[in-house]
Design a protein around this motif. Sequence first.
Motif, mmCIF file in Angstrom:
data_model
loop_
_atom_site.group_PDB
_atom_site.id
_atom_site.type_symbol
_atom_site.label_atom_id
_atom_site.label_comp_id
_atom_site.label_asym_id
_atom_site.label_seq_id
_atom_site.Cartn_x
_atom_site.Cartn_y
_atom_site.Cartn_z
ATOM 1 N N CYS A 10 0.821 -1.217 0.000
ATOM 2 C CA CYS A 10 0.000 0.000 0.000
ATOM 3 C C CYS A 10 0.848 1.257 0.000
ATOM 4 O O CYS A 10 0.431 2.299 -0.522
ATOM 5 N N THR A 36 -4.480 3.819 -3.468
ATOM 6 C CA THR A 36 -3.846 4.983 -2.849
ATOM 7 C C THR A 36 -4.802 6.160 -2.683
ATOM 8 O O THR A 36 -4.429 7.174 -2.091
ATOM 9 N N TYR A 92 -1.204 8.121 1.353
ATOM 10 C CA TYR A 92 -1.155 6.662 1.217
ATOM 11 C C TYR A 92 -0.195 6.043 2.233
ATOM 12 O O TYR A 92 -0.279 4.839 2.524
ATOM 13 N N TRP A 107 -10.238 0.133 3.612
ATOM 14 C CA TRP A 107 -8.929 0.641 3.988
ATOM 15 C C TRP A 107 -8.799 0.639 5.521
ATOM 16 O O TRP A 107 -9.748 0.973 6.221
#
Length: 698
Positions: A10, A36, A92, A107
Motif C-alpha cells: 500500500c 492509494t 497513502y 482501507w
Amino acid sequence: MVISFEREKCSNLKVAESQEWLVTNGIGGYASGTITNLLTRRYHGLLIAALQPPLGRTLLLTKLDETAGYKDRDYPLYCNRWADGTINPEGYQQIESFHLEGTIPVWKFTFADVVLEKRIWMEQGENTTYIHYNFLSGSQPLNLAIKGLINYRDHHHNTNASDWKIDINKTNKGVCVQAFPKATPLYLLTYPQIDDKNLVSTPANDWYYGFNLAVEKYRGQQELEDHLHAVTFNAQLEVGKSLTIVASTKENATTNGERELAFHHNYEQQIIQKFATVEAPKSEVKNPVIKFWKSFTQTKDQPTAKPTPDWINQLVLAANQFIVDRKSRQHPYGKTILAGYHWFEDWGRDTMISLPGLTICTKQFDVARSILLTFAEYVDQGMLPNRFPDGSTTPDYNTVDATLWYFEAVRAYYEATGDRKLLVELFPILAEIIDYYRRGTRYNIQLDTDDGLIYAGEAGSQITWMDAKVDDWVVTPRIGKPIEISALWYNALQIMDKFAQKLGKDNLDYERLARLIKEKGFARFWNQEGGYCYDVIDTPNGNDASLRPNQIFALSLPRMGKYSYAPLLTPEQEKQVMDICTHKLLTPYGLRSLASDAPEYKGVYGGDIYQRDGAYHQGTVWGWLIGAYAIAHLRIYNNPAKAEELLKPMTEHLMVHGVGSISEIFDGNEPMTPRGCIAQAWSVAEVLRAWSVINQVN
C-alpha cells in the motif's frame, strides 16, 4: 482467497496506484479509484451516476480528501498528483492495509495509536454511494475534516473549470450541489445528522486546478483536470463510533450507514448462495448424458465433487457487477450486460458471449431470460444491436457475430432450464434471423449457396469482434468469410435443427445447410501448408493466412443435432490447431490476437488512439479467449486437471489492475501487463463458464 494488501504494498506508490477498485449499483452507475486514493483516470470518482440507466453516466462526486486531526497533529489520508507531477500530500503512507470485503473496498489507516477503517459501496438500483468511516481504536477523540470535491460531466470527458459557477446550498443533512439549472442535483449527506454538536458542514466553492491523470497520459488523452471543492465536513468521533457520508441524486436517500452496509453484505451473500445451490435438472431431455461441451446440464441432485474455490466465488460477485437494468415499455424489468468498466456500454456481442458465464453459470436464470427477451425486442433486419451508444436512443447494428452468439446464448439457457415457453416465443425471431442471413442483410451479410458459408463485410466496415477502427482506418477489415463466423453459423443451424424438432417444426433446411458446411464449406479453411486454419477465406485479396485465435471456436463450440458428433475438422487437424495455438498464441492470461512472428504484430498496447487501436487485435492478449481454449483443450485431450490449470493464472491476476475482477486485455509481450478495462464482462464470464464445464467432468 482473500484479496488483501498490507502496508508494504500500500505504501509503494508505483504498485498501489496501478491497483484499482470498483463498486457498482446495478443500473449502470459505479464508483472506482485506486488503492492509494490517487486519481489516475477520468473515470475515477465516488459517484458516477447513470442518469439515463444504464447509460448517461455522469461524474458527480470525484473524491473525498480526508485529514485526521489527532493529539495536535494532522494526518492526511489522501493524496493528489498535480500538473507538475508532484504528489502532495502523501496520505497513502498512512494505509496499514487494504482488502475487499466481497466487492467492498476496505482501507485500514493507522497513525499514532489510531486505527480507522473506511468502506465504500453503492445502493443497488440507486445512484447512491456510501463512504463509511469507523473509528476502531485510539486513546482520545478523533477529528475528521473531509473535503468533498465534485464535478458534473460525462464520464468520458474532462473538465477545465474556467469561470464555471456552481450553486451549493445547505440542507438539513448536508449540502445540495446544482451544477446548472437543469442539472441533476447531487446531495452530500451525513449520518449522524449535521445538527449534532460534533458534526458540522461548511459549503465551499473553490476550484482545485491541475489534477494529473497518469493513465490518461499513457493512453494519449488529456491528462489534466479541475474539480470543485464544494463542502467540508468536520466531525469529532469517539472511539467505537462511525461516520457515513452519502452521495446521492436522491434528496431523501437513506443515510444510516450501518444498516445499509448490512443490507449490502446480505445482498452479496445471496448471490454466492444462489451460485452454490444444487438444483435438480429442468431440461426436457430424457436420460441426459453429461458431456463437457454441454454446458450447465445436470443429471441428478447431488453436491459438487469439491468445494468452490474462493477465487471463483470472488468472480461470481464480479460477474454480478456487469448485470444492469435496461427497461423498456415492453420489458419494464429488462436486463442487459455492460461490456466493461469503466467505459463500455452494453454491446450485443459482448452480452451474448457473456450471458452463459455471468447468468447461467451463476444460476441467475431469471436474469438470463430477461436479457434474451430484451435483446429480442431490438432485432432488426435479422441483426442484433452491436451497442447502445451513450447519448443516443438508436442502437448500432454493425456486427455480424452478435446475432450468431445470440443462438448460443439461447441454447445454453434452454439446456439449463428447459424453458419451453421462452423457446416458443423466440423461435420465430430465430427463424427470421436465419432467413435474413440467407437472403442478405446489412453490410453485405449473405449466404454463399455454393459452400453454405456466410460472406460478410464491405469497404470501411468492421463487423467482427476484431473491430478496431479509427476515423476511416479499419485495422483488420476481415471482409469475406471469417472462420469464427462460419463456426457460429454452423452452430446456429444445428441449434435451429434441434429446436425445430423439439417444437414440431420443419427442420430440413437447417439440416441441409449444416450438412453442406460440414461436407464442403468448412474444409476450405484448412491451410495445408501452415498446418492450421485460414482466418478469413474469399477476401478481396484471397485467403488470409494470418495466425489468429478465431479458429479455436471450431473446436470449442457445443455440438448437437443429427450431426452432433461430426466435428468441422478431423481429429488430426484439431490437434494441429491446438498445438500451433499453444505454441504461438497462448499466454497465461489468454490468447494473442496475432502470432508474435507476424510482421504486423504489436506487443505493447499503449499510446494515442491510433497506436492503441493499431495494437488492439494485432498481438494484444484477450482474456476472454482463455475460456474457449481451455474447453477445446479439455475436449481434445480429456485431461480436466490440465484444463483447469490453464485458468489458474487468473487467481493471481485478481490481485492486480481491477482487484477482484479480470481485465479486458494484456500486452502480448512479457510481462503481459494488463491493459484496457479493469473489469471486462466476457473475461470474467468465460473463465467462470470454463471452470464450470471442466468441473462437470471432474
